[in-house]
Design an enzyme around this catalytic site. Structure first.
Site, mmCIF file in Angstrom:
data_model
loop_
_atom_site.group_PDB
_atom_site.id
_atom_site.type_symbol
_atom_site.label_atom_id
_atom_site.label_comp_id
_atom_site.label_asym_id
_atom_site.label_seq_id
_atom_site.Cartn_x
_atom_site.Cartn_y
_atom_site.Cartn_z
ATOM 1 N N CYS A 95 33.044 -20.203 -33.129
ATOM 2 C CA CYS A 95 32.904 -19.984 -31.661
ATOM 3 C C CYS A 95 34.001 -19.073 -31.245
ATOM 4 C CB CYS A 95 32.850 -21.543 -31.063
ATOM 5 S SG CYS A 95 32.452 -21.347 -29.188
ATOM 6 N N LYS A 115 31.272 -22.777 -40.880
ATOM 7 C CA LYS A 115 30.676 -21.896 -40.414
ATOM 8 C C LYS A 115 31.848 -21.083 -39.598
ATOM 9 C CE LYS A 115 26.898 -19.918 -37.541
ATOM 10 N NZ LYS A 115 27.604 -18.915 -36.711
#
Length: 384
Positions: free
Chosen positions: A109, A149
């Protein structure tokens, strides 16, 4: 459309019909959208990003977000956190309460509210902290496959993905996914698929998935061919186009009946209505469900002959009946507009300096004063 059947993607004990993963997107990938994508295709459909502390404290909104519909046969939750103990505790709750079949950790993010606390794409710069979070989470996950991720790094001068990939592999993750952009790029420019190829050459014992600029099934085929990636992660490309997962399954899957759809305006309008119905069911409130579908209107009708007034009305609907009424005003036989509906969807943003904690880049080690306040880096609701 190019097709290239591949080997089934295995993430731990989970074998996917198609090597495709829905990327977590805040305010988008709730149960309603995941169900819709699954109705059209196949793959792994991941929840919105869930803050570990909010899960541990059983925040009401968060508990709704980690609840899956009974039709979701592979339940997937993505967690975000900056404190190893809190992340591990959140994982233990998921395992003990049988809330998921797969857990992903977010280290990608790029938004300031996350990176300014050392989270998301900022965190892998701190090697020890990253390693502690991943190792403790893998241990807490027990039999559940846990993946990570991430992005390439903070910026081109502070890349982290190769070190993070090696550490994650050594910690026992089931797969690693890379978005081929740095945090400072946000979603601008082009994804660096060469970085995905380099990570694939570096991480050899678990699958490597590629993310970034997958706008069509042909893009997915090209990425896998160019990078050697074991699968693709799709985010903005499916906004307003959940049937992309059917096209991906057709292009990449094996023995799957899914096929490209005839995306007439009538088909798109029906998909928009179905999405609104699922949102209404998810929120248990028609007005709230229709309020949520408003932000999807521009994506669904991109490139189609829908006048400005009707578009505005779709973006302000309050009931399902209003959607039906507006649909009668459309030329439902209008064909797929081709290039006008293709390409980028969602906001790209512009490159910007990543907001980080003071002194964050001075060392790969975490400072004692920062370590003592890690839990303050987690908001009480999910997002990002």
């Amino acid at each position: 459309m190019t097709t290239a059947p591949t080997q089934p993607l295995r993430i731990g004990p989970i074998e996917l019909e198609a090597p495709v993963v829905l990327a977590p997107m805040a305010g988008i990938t709730n149960t309603a959208f995941r169900r819709l994508c699954r109705e059209y295709g196949a793959g792994l459909f991941v929840s919105e990003m869930i803050t570990s502390r909010a899960l541990v404290e059983r925040n009401e909104v968060t508990m709704r977000l980690v609840t899956h519909h009974e039709s979701e046969n592979i339940r997937s939750i993505q967690l975000y956190g900056v404190d190893p103990k809190t992340v591990a505790e959140a994982v233990r709750i998921i395992v003990a309460e049988d809330r998921a079949d797969h857990i992903d950790l977010n280290f990608g993010c790029p938004v300031p509210k996350v990176t300014r606390k050392g989270g998301g794409s900022a965190l892998p710069w701190k090697h020890t902290l990253f390693n502690q979070i991943v190792t403790q989470a893998v241990q807490a996950a027990e039999h559940l496959p846990l993946t990570v991720k991430m992005r390439k790094g903070i910026d081109d001068n502070h890349l982290t993905y190769l070190d993070a990939g090696r550490m994650a592999e050594d910690a026992g993750v089931a797969a690693v996914a890379l978005h081929g952009r740095t945090a400072s790029q946000m979603y601008s420019g082009h994804a660096d698929w060469d970085a995905i190829a380099t990570l694939k050459e570096t991480v050899t014992s678990v699958p490597v998935l590629g993310n970034g600029d997958i706008w069509s099934a042909d893009d997915a085929v090209r990425m896998m061919a160019q990078t050697g990636a074991d699968g693709v992660v799709v985010g903005r490309g499916c906004l307003g186009r959940p049937w992309l997962f059917g096209e991906l399954a057709h292009a990449l899957g094996n023995n799957i009946a899914a096929k490209p759809v005839d995306a007439t305006l009538g088909f798109v309008a029906a998909a928009f209505k179905r999405h609104a119905e699922l949102l209404t069911e998810f929120f248990e409130d028609e007005v709230r469900g229709c309020r949520d579908i408003r932000k999807h209107a521009a994506w669904y009708f991109k490139g189609y002959p829908v006048g400005g007034d009707i578009r505005s009305r779709f973006a302000t609907v309050s009931t399902l009946a209003e959607i039906d009424e507006l649909t009668t005003l459309l030329d439902l036989d209008a064909p797929y507009p081709g290039e006008a509906a293709e390409g980028q969807r969602g906001r790209a943003g512009t490159p910007k300096r990543t907001v980080l904690p003071d002194g964050w880049l001075n060392s790969h080690d975490i400072a004692a004063d920062v370590a003592c306040n890690l839990t303050e880096g987690e908001a009480d609701t999910s997002g990002g």
